[in-house]
Design a protein around this motif. Sequence first.
Motif, mmCIF file in Angstrom:
data_model
loop_
_atom_site.group_PDB
_atom_site.id
_atom_site.type_symbol
_atom_site.label_atom_id
_atom_site.label_comp_id
_atom_site.label_asym_id
_atom_site.label_seq_id
_atom_site.Cartn_x
_atom_site.Cartn_y
_atom_site.Cartn_z
ATOM 1 N N SER A 6 0.738 -1.210 0.082
ATOM 2 C CA SER A 6 -0.191 -0.099 0.041
ATOM 3 C C SER A 6 1.019 1.223 0.048
ATOM 4 C CB SER A 6 -1.031 0.117 0.998
ATOM 5 O OG SER A 6 -0.144 0.218 2.545
ATOM 6 N N SER A 56 -1.361 -9.374 2.618
ATOM 7 C CA SER A 56 -1.171 -8.155 1.642
ATOM 8 C C SER A 56 -0.387 -8.661 0.555
ATOM 9 C CB SER A 56 -0.404 -6.946 2.444
ATOM 10 O OG SER A 56 -1.170 -6.736 3.444
ATOM 11 N N ILE A 82 -2.566 -10.604 -1.919
ATOM 12 C CA ILE A 82 -3.598 -10.031 -2.639
ATOM 13 C C ILE A 82 -2.864 -9.209 -3.603
ATOM 14 C CG2 ILE A 82 -5.183 -8.003 -2.289
ATOM 15 C CD1 ILE A 82 -5.633 -8.797 0.750
ATOM 16 N N ASN A 88 -2.229 -11.326 -6.776
ATOM 17 C CA ASN A 88 -3.196 -11.878 -7.367
ATOM 18 C C ASN A 88 -4.320 -10.835 -7.995
ATOM 19 O OD1 ASN A 88 -3.444 -15.008 -6.894
ATOM 20 N ND2 ASN A 88 -2.660 -14.103 -5.075
ATOM 21 N N LEU A 89 -3.982 -9.599 -7.868
ATOM 22 C CA LEU A 89 -4.994 -8.668 -8.509
ATOM 23 C C LEU A 89 -5.333 -8.807 -9.949
ATOM 24 C CD1 LEU A 89 -4.237 -5.191 -6.612
ATOM 25 C CD2 LEU A 89 -5.988 -6.503 -6.343
ATOM 26 N N VAL A 149 -9.173 -12.419 -5.779
ATOM 27 C CA VAL A 149 -8.595 -11.987 -4.421
ATOM 28 C C VAL A 149 -9.638 -12.068 -3.203
ATOM 29 C CG1 VAL A 149 -6.747 -10.331 -5.258
ATOM 30 C CG2 VAL A 149 -9.258 -9.594 -5.340
ATOM 31 N N ILE A 202 -7.491 -16.550 -1.203
ATOM 32 C CA ILE A 202 -6.149 -16.083 -0.511
ATOM 33 C C ILE A 202 -6.113 -16.980 0.716
ATOM 34 C CG2 ILE A 202 -5.186 -14.185 0.826
ATOM 35 C CD1 ILE A 202 -5.693 -13.500 -2.270
ATOM 36 N N PHE A 226 -11.029 -8.025 5.792
ATOM 37 C CA PHE A 226 -10.521 -8.446 4.587
ATOM 38 C C PHE A 226 -10.803 -7.647 3.647
ATOM 39 C CE2 PHE A 226 -10.659 -11.051 0.668
ATOM 40 C CZ PHE A 226 -8.962 -11.629 0.724
ATOM 41 N N ASN A 227 -12.172 -7.340 3.157
ATOM 42 C CA ASN A 227 -12.623 -6.416 1.940
ATOM 43 C C ASN A 227 -11.769 -5.191 1.945
ATOM 44 O OD1 ASN A 227 -13.941 -8.537 1.038
ATOM 45 N ND2 ASN A 227 -16.042 -8.002 2.028
ATOM 46 N N VAL A 238 -8.351 -5.530 0.816
ATOM 47 C CA VAL A 238 -8.210 -5.496 -0.688
ATOM 48 C C VAL A 238 -8.296 -4.202 -1.191
ATOM 49 C CG1 VAL A 238 -9.444 -6.378 -2.737
ATOM 50 C CG2 VAL A 238 -9.159 -8.017 -0.705
ATOM 51 N N GLU A 239 -9.407 -3.287 -0.754
ATOM 52 C CA GLU A 239 -9.661 -1.923 -1.558
ATOM 53 C C GLU A 239 -8.639 -1.258 -1.229
ATOM 54 O OE1 GLU A 239 -13.552 0.189 -2.319
ATOM 55 O OE2 GLU A 239 -13.237 0.387 -0.470
ATOM 56 N N ARG A 287 -5.843 -1.976 -3.714
ATOM 57 C CA ARG A 287 -6.187 -1.597 -4.926
ATOM 58 C C ARG A 287 -6.235 -0.066 -5.198
ATOM 59 N NH1 ARG A 287 -10.860 -5.589 -5.999
ATOM 60 N NH2 ARG A 287 -10.234 -6.656 -8.124
#
Length: 335
Positions: free
Chosen positions: A132, A238, A241, A244-245, A250, A255, A277-278, A281-282, A285
């Motif tokens: 990130s 992390s 994720i 695998n984007l 993901v 995962i 978790f969600n 992921v965001e 992203r």
Amino acid sequence: MSQGNYTVFSETLLQRHSEIFRPYLESVGLSRDVVDRADSEVPLRSYVQLLETTAEHVDPCLGMRIVLGQLSASPTGSYFGAFGHAARSTVDVRAMLNFISRYLVVHAHANELTWYLHGGRVEIHYQLTDPSITRCRQDSEFAMAGLYVSLCQVTGHKFAPLRVDFSHPQPADISLHQQTFRCPLRFNQAINAMIWPAAILEEPLVTADERLFQALQPFLEDQRKRRLADTDLTARISQSIAGNLRAGDVGLDAIAKELGFSPRTLQRRLQEQALEFNTLVEEIRIAKALAYMEDSSRSINDIASVLGYSEASSFTRAFRRWTGLSPRAFRQQTR
């Protein structure tokens, strides 16, 4: 940011340069008292942002100038506390690099140093492993300049690097880089790297101190175990994720399988660290999207694909939700 479990010990860095950093602490979510204590444990992402923000206002080469002693009249010394003193007390360069590789986590989570021996050359790699964090020029230059200065000092300046690579784009002015490293420089590389002659590995350190090392090592081993236990799982999740984007695979089940957990176990482990978790992921992203948008050679369609969106329109909607702007409007504004 849910990945705030990653931390770095400020040691004397923020204290010694408190007048430089103090005006920008609140803008990155840090309280003003972090510059008053050498044992302040700072969220890594906030620390990296502080370096970047301060550099924008003070000096674009802030990280390097700090290491080179060009921004303060304070006495020189280690910015790395017990970890730094122990590293300089090892017997030779090989032992020093092995020590740093093992114990760097004691100073900072999600920092990684590795080294390799290839045909008469030693390659030392440094990176932040938190996906990130994408804007980290100052951290990279601080680390690489610090490694360079340390290796020169502990070997009595007997060796010179053969090449230095940086993962960030080339700055407009690299005169300080050239004056400091005095070797070929490359930017926009896959990883930060420094290449030295292999002979440096066996060079005894002029700062070697076996008794000091033996006194510090047990403490550092205890600290290493504690800090790895705190964040090792978060780092693995992390990185999985982020890797695998593009495939779009993901979800929690995918995962968990990759990491060798059942979905229920992974969910429980995340809850123990107050992570969703969600949301994780965001956040990854968003960070990746903003970094890719800075590269004008990447098309919107390509960025959408890399982030796992089957259609550019889906990415555009998500990007507008994150930033309030469409990808094209965002690029126009940042330009």
